[in-house]
Write a protein that holds these residues in place. Structure first.
Motif, PDB file in Angstrom:
ATOM      1  N   GLN A  48       0.814  -1.221   0.000  1.00 18.49           N
ATOM      2  CA  GLN A  48       0.000   0.000   0.000  1.00 18.49           C
ATOM      3  C   GLN A  48       0.843   1.265   0.000  1.00 18.49           C
ATOM      4  OE1 GLN A  48      -0.024  -2.323   2.396  1.00 18.49           O
ATOM      5  NE2 GLN A  48      -0.055  -1.461   4.456  1.00 18.49           N
ATOM      6  N   ALA A  49       2.163   1.134   0.296  1.00 20.45           N
ATOM      7  CA  ALA A  49       3.022   2.317   0.318  1.00 20.45           C
ATOM      8  C   ALA A  49       3.887   2.416  -0.942  1.00 20.45           C
ATOM      9  CB  ALA A  49       3.913   2.275   1.560  1.00 20.45           C
ATOM     10  N   ARG A  50       3.739   1.445  -1.877  1.00 19.46           N
ATOM     11  CA  ARG A  50       4.630   1.449  -3.043  1.00 19.46           C
ATOM     12  C   ARG A  50       4.172   2.381  -4.157  1.00 19.46           C
ATOM     13  NH1 ARG A  50       7.680  -4.294  -4.008  1.00 19.46           N
ATOM     14  NH2 ARG A  50       8.129  -4.672  -1.807  1.00 19.46           N
ATOM     15  N   ARG A  51       2.895   2.754  -4.121  1.00 19.27           N
ATOM     16  CA  ARG A  51       2.301   3.620  -5.154  1.00 19.27           C
ATOM     17  C   ARG A  51       2.456   3.019  -6.541  1.00 19.27           C
ATOM     18  NH1 ARG A  51       4.691   9.164  -4.885  1.00 19.27           N
ATOM     19  NH2 ARG A  51       3.057   9.628  -6.379  1.00 19.27           N
ATOM     20  N   ALA A  52       2.069   1.739  -6.641  1.00 24.51           N
ATOM     21  CA  ALA A  52       2.052   1.076  -7.941  1.00 24.51           C
ATOM     22  C   ALA A  52       0.660   1.227  -8.539  1.00 24.51           C
ATOM     23  CB  ALA A  52       2.377  -0.415  -7.769  1.00 24.51           C
ATOM     24  N   GLY A  53       0.573   1.739  -9.750  1.00 28.05           N
ATOM     25  CA  GLY A  53      -0.710   1.721 -10.445  1.00 28.05           C
ATOM     26  C   GLY A  53      -0.787   0.430 -11.226  1.00 28.05           C
ATOM     27  N   TYR A  54      -1.446  -0.571 -10.647  1.00 22.35           N
ATOM     28  CA  TYR A  54      -1.395  -1.927 -11.194  1.00 22.35           C
ATOM     29  C   TYR A  54      -2.710  -2.219 -11.907  1.00 22.35           C
ATOM     30  CZ  TYR A  54       0.101  -6.899 -11.075  1.00 22.35           C
ATOM     31  OH  TYR A  54       0.499  -8.168 -11.386  1.00 22.35           O
ATOM     32  N   VAL A  55      -2.613  -2.453 -13.221  1.00 26.07           N
ATOM     33  CA  VAL A  55      -3.794  -2.909 -13.973  1.00 26.07           C
ATOM     34  C   VAL A  55      -3.631  -4.405 -14.186  1.00 26.07           C
ATOM     35  CG1 VAL A  55      -5.138  -2.690 -16.088  1.00 26.07           C
ATOM     36  CG2 VAL A  55      -4.004  -0.674 -15.095  1.00 26.07           C
ATOM     37  N   PHE A  56      -4.453  -5.168 -13.481  1.00 27.46           N
ATOM     38  CA  PHE A  56      -4.323  -6.621 -13.504  1.00 27.46           C
ATOM     39  C   PHE A  56      -4.874  -7.192 -14.812  1.00 27.46           C
ATOM     40  CE2 PHE A  56      -4.541  -5.271  -9.135  1.00 27.46           C
ATOM     41  CZ  PHE A  56      -3.548  -6.010  -8.503  1.00 27.46           C
ATOM     42  N   GLN A  57      -4.545  -8.440 -15.042  1.00 30.34           N
ATOM     43  CA  GLN A  57      -4.997  -9.076 -16.276  1.00 30.34           C
ATOM     44  C   GLN A  57      -6.522  -9.127 -16.343  1.00 30.34           C
ATOM     45  OE1 GLN A  57      -2.890 -12.697 -16.885  1.00 30.34           O
ATOM     46  NE2 GLN A  57      -3.626 -12.947 -18.967  1.00 30.34           N
ATOM     47  N   GLU A  58      -7.175  -9.422 -15.190  1.00 27.61           N
ATOM     48  CA  GLU A  58      -8.630  -9.299 -15.113  1.00 27.61           C
ATOM     49  C   GLU A  58      -8.911  -8.001 -14.364  1.00 27.61           C
ATOM     50  OE1 GLU A  58      -6.764 -11.553 -13.670  1.00 27.61           O
ATOM     51  OE2 GLU A  58      -7.022 -11.049 -11.568  1.00 27.61           O
ATOM     52  N   PRO A  59      -9.997  -7.300 -14.671  1.00 34.83           N
ATOM     53  CA  PRO A  59     -10.098  -5.905 -14.187  1.00 34.83           C
ATOM     54  C   PRO A  59     -10.115  -5.748 -12.659  1.00 34.83           C
ATOM     55  CG  PRO A  59     -11.727  -6.362 -15.908  1.00 34.83           C
ATOM     56  CD  PRO A  59     -11.108  -7.667 -15.552  1.00 34.83           C
ATOM     57  N   ARG A  60     -10.632  -6.760 -11.946  1.00 36.25           N
ATOM     58  CA  ARG A  60     -10.675  -6.689 -10.470  1.00 36.25           C
ATOM     59  C   ARG A  60     -11.376  -5.438  -9.970  1.00 36.25           C
ATOM     60  NH1 ARG A  60      -5.173  -9.264  -7.854  1.00 36.25           N
ATOM     61  NH2 ARG A  60      -4.714 -10.686  -9.534  1.00 36.25           N
ATOM     62  N   ARG A 119      -8.171 -11.606  -4.650  1.00 33.67           N
ATOM     63  CA  ARG A 119      -7.549 -10.753  -5.659  1.00 33.67           C
ATOM     64  C   ARG A 119      -8.068  -9.322  -5.559  1.00 33.67           C
ATOM     65  NH1 ARG A 119      -8.879 -13.896 -10.947  1.00 33.67           N
ATOM     66  NH2 ARG A 119     -10.876 -13.608  -9.947  1.00 33.67           N
ATOM     67  N   LEU A 120      -9.340  -9.176  -5.099  1.00 32.75           N
ATOM     68  CA  LEU A 120      -9.873  -7.819  -4.917  1.00 32.75           C
ATOM     69  C   LEU A 120      -9.146  -7.123  -3.770  1.00 32.75           C
ATOM     70  CD1 LEU A 120     -13.703  -8.518  -5.301  1.00 32.75           C
ATOM     71  CD2 LEU A 120     -12.138  -7.539  -6.986  1.00 32.75           C
ATOM     72  N   GLU A 121      -8.797  -7.892  -2.732  1.00 31.37           N
ATOM     73  CA  GLU A 121      -8.054  -7.313  -1.618  1.00 31.37           C
ATOM     74  C   GLU A 121      -6.662  -6.885  -2.060  1.00 31.37           C
ATOM     75  OE1 GLU A 121      -8.246 -10.360   1.342  1.00 31.37           O
ATOM     76  OE2 GLU A 121     -10.354  -9.978   1.782  1.00 31.37           O
ATOM     77  N   SER A 122      -6.015  -7.707  -2.918  1.00 31.57           N
ATOM     78  CA  SER A 122      -4.708  -7.318  -3.459  1.00 31.57           C
ATOM     79  C   SER A 122      -4.832  -6.028  -4.242  1.00 31.57           C
ATOM     80  CB  SER A 122      -4.162  -8.406  -4.397  1.00 31.57           C
ATOM     81  OG  SER A 122      -3.984  -9.604  -3.715  1.00 31.57           O
ATOM     82  N   ALA A 157      -6.990  -3.657  -3.871  1.00 36.17           N
ATOM     83  CA  ALA A 157      -7.178  -2.538  -2.942  1.00 36.17           C
ATOM     84  C   ALA A 157      -5.842  -2.125  -2.324  1.00 36.17           C
ATOM     85  CB  ALA A 157      -8.180  -2.927  -1.852  1.00 36.17           C
ATOM     86  N   ARG A 158      -4.990  -3.121  -2.030  1.00 36.38           N
ATOM     87  CA  ARG A 158      -3.690  -2.791  -1.437  1.00 36.38           C
ATOM     88  C   ARG A 158      -2.823  -2.014  -2.412  1.00 36.38           C
ATOM     89  NH1 ARG A 158      -1.692  -8.309  -0.070  1.00 36.38           N
ATOM     90  NH2 ARG A 158       0.263  -7.323   0.515  1.00 36.38           N
ATOM     91  N   THR A 159      -2.846  -2.406  -3.698  1.00 34.80           N
ATOM     92  CA  THR A 159      -2.033  -1.659  -4.662  1.00 34.80           C
ATOM     93  C   THR A 159      -2.559  -0.231  -4.815  1.00 34.80           C
ATOM     94  OG1 THR A 159      -3.329  -2.262  -6.627  1.00 34.80           O
ATOM     95  CG2 THR A 159      -1.541  -3.739  -6.012  1.00 34.80           C
ATOM     96  N   LEU A 160      -3.844  -0.013  -4.464  1.00 35.54           N
ATOM     97  CA  LEU A 160      -4.409   1.339  -4.550  1.00 35.54           C
ATOM     98  C   LEU A 160      -4.150   2.143  -3.284  1.00 35.54           C
ATOM     99  CD1 LEU A 160      -7.731   0.306  -6.299  1.00 35.54           C
ATOM    100  CD2 LEU A 160      -5.939   1.737  -7.288  1.00 35.54           C
ATOM    101  N   GLY A 161      -3.348   1.585  -2.371  1.00 31.44           N
ATOM    102  CA  GLY A 161      -2.921   2.359  -1.212  1.00 31.44           C
ATOM    103  C   GLY A 161      -3.646   2.029   0.082  1.00 31.44           C
ATOM    104  N   ALA A 162      -4.528   1.038   0.077  1.00 28.18           N
ATOM    105  CA  ALA A 162      -5.288   0.717   1.280  1.00 28.18           C
ATOM    106  C   ALA A 162      -4.481  -0.202   2.200  1.00 28.18           C
ATOM    107  CB  ALA A 162      -6.615   0.062   0.913  1.00 28.18           C
TER     108      ALA A 162
END
Lengths: 208, 229
Positions: free
Chosen positions: A74-86, B120-123, B125-130
């Protein structure tokens, strides 16, 4: 350097190893499926811990096994677009977009760039594949990322949708100027979008 | 329809069942979350202990509660010291018995719904800073909520029907511990109590039916990936 990565990780029977230094722009990780490309993105995002190595993005050290540094996801500030939209199924598109956004953020620019203005009040389950993908890209962009990770952002889309998303990615690459690490197995995508291409070949089977 | 005395019995049952579920809900959720998400030594044992009231004869559970909450018991003694009160022969005791008997059902339903949440939804959310807290409150809890409520409703129905542990633990005191099943049991012992048995049984069946339908429709939402809010 935008991306400065040297990592190793054993996953099941395979060893994933990658050493990569890349400047600004869009770096494509290119290789056959099963080569561990997604695992590399997960390690950069902090969702998977490398066994050994070091990850720095834009001069910021995110992981260093030897020094015991492991910045939480949560502190890495990665804008991650996953293979499925999630997308979060219990939040409308607008709330999905704003989930990671700073309080001061406005939707307008990103919404206009991705052409998702008419989707804001919809539920994720009512979106088509291409729409959901664009919302996922928008959500990542709005989270004020320091870099972008794109995992097969064009897979399972029909031709007109692919074109839309490719144009969107080119805009992000050229206008927003974030370092981007993108995974694909499609040579056409790779050659069109990449500033540089890094090949990942079949992983070496782990020694028994 | 019902006599005032019978309404009082229904009211007492709802009070006992409602209190039992409200108090048990956070405990059941914490246990369900622990069993669904955390690996720790003794997990199998905890799982078994939580489910024990489901399989042990209820009279044994009631007897164990009686030992624990007796004036000199390990739980009864501190209660007496702190509050100067005992739960024996009181509606609070009936609520405790109902809670213990409902716990396994609630934990089961909640655990399934927590396990059904897409990690995977929790992951994402974590990448979005949560951080972990925000992920829990905004993703895990809302997505598991239908199952959590289904479990609570099921536990409520079970509480209303509790008989064996209650009568063993806090006896059959009209106005205090005489819930629906205990009142039906008493009416069966009385000559001419048939009409009351019919009426109270009807109410018991109705309450259970409503709870089961509600619980099932909530559980259906979990399976279809929907949400309540």
């Amino acid at each position: 350097m935008s991306f400065d990565i040297a990592i190793e990780r054993r996953l099941g029977d395979t060893d994933i190893a990658l050493a990569l230094t890349a400047g600004a722009g869009l770096t494509v990780l290119f290789g056959p499926s099963g080569a561990g490309k997604t695992s590399v993105l997960n390690m950069v995002a902090g969702l998977l811990r490398p066994d050994r190595g070091r990850i720095a993005v834009g001069g910021r050290l995110l992981f260093d096994a030897a020094a015991g540094i492991d910045v939480p996801t949560q502190a890495r500030r990665a804008g991650y677009v996953f293979q499925e939209p999630r997308l979060f199924p219990h939040r409308r598109v607008r709330a999905n977009l704003m989930y990671g956004a700073p309080a001061t953020a406005t939707l307008d620019d990103v919404v206009a760039m991705l052409g998702i203005g008419q989707l804001l009040d919809r539920w994720p389950r009512t979106l088509s594949g291409g729409e959901a993908r664009r919302v996922a890209i928008g959500r990542a962009l709005l989270s004020d990322p320091a870099f972008l990770l794109l995992d097969e952002p064009l897979s399972s889309l029909d031709r007109p949708r692919r074109e839309e998303i490719m144009v969107a990615i080119e805009r992000v690459r050229d206008d927003v100027g974030l370092p981007i690490l993108m995974v694909t197995h499609d040579p056409e995508e790779a050659s069109r979008l990449a500033t540089r291409i890094v090949r990942i070949d079949d992983p070496s089977p782990a020694c028994p | 329809m019902l006599t005032p005395e019978e309404w009082a019995i229904v009211g007492l049952s709802l009070k006992v069942g409602g209190t039992a579920i409200v108090v048990t809900l956070p405990i059941a959720f914490a246990l369900a979350w622990l069993l669904a998400r955390v690996r720790f030594p003794g997990k199998v044992l905890l799982d078994a202990v939580v489910h024990l009231p489901l399989v042990v004869p209820p009279v044994v559970t009631g007897w164990a509660l009686l030992l624990a909450f007796a004036p000199a018991g390990p739980l009864g003694a501190p209660l007496l010291r702190l509050f100067g009160a005992s739960v024996l022969f009181r509606w609070t005791g009936a609520a405790i018995a109902a809670a213990v008997m409902a716990l396994p059902l609630m934990v089961r339903a909640m655990r399934l719904s927590i396990e059904a949440v897409d990690r995977r939804l929790e992951s994402a959310a974590r990448t979005l800073g949560a951080g972990p807290g925000r992920v829990f409150w905004t993703i895990t809890l809302p997505l598991s909520l239908p199952g959590v409520l289904a479990g609570a409703v099921l536990g409520f129905a079970r509480s209303i029907g509790e008989f064996g542990a209650t009568i063993t633990f806090v006896s059959n005191v009209p106005g205090q511990t005489q819930t629906l099943p205990l009142a039906i049991y008493s009416a069966l012992q009385q000559p001419g109590g048939d009409a009351m048995v019919w009426r109270l049984s009807g109410i018991a069946i109705l309450l259970s039916l409503v709870a089961l339908i509600l619980s099932e429709s909530l559980a259906r939402r979990v399976r279809r990936g929907l949400h309540v809010l």
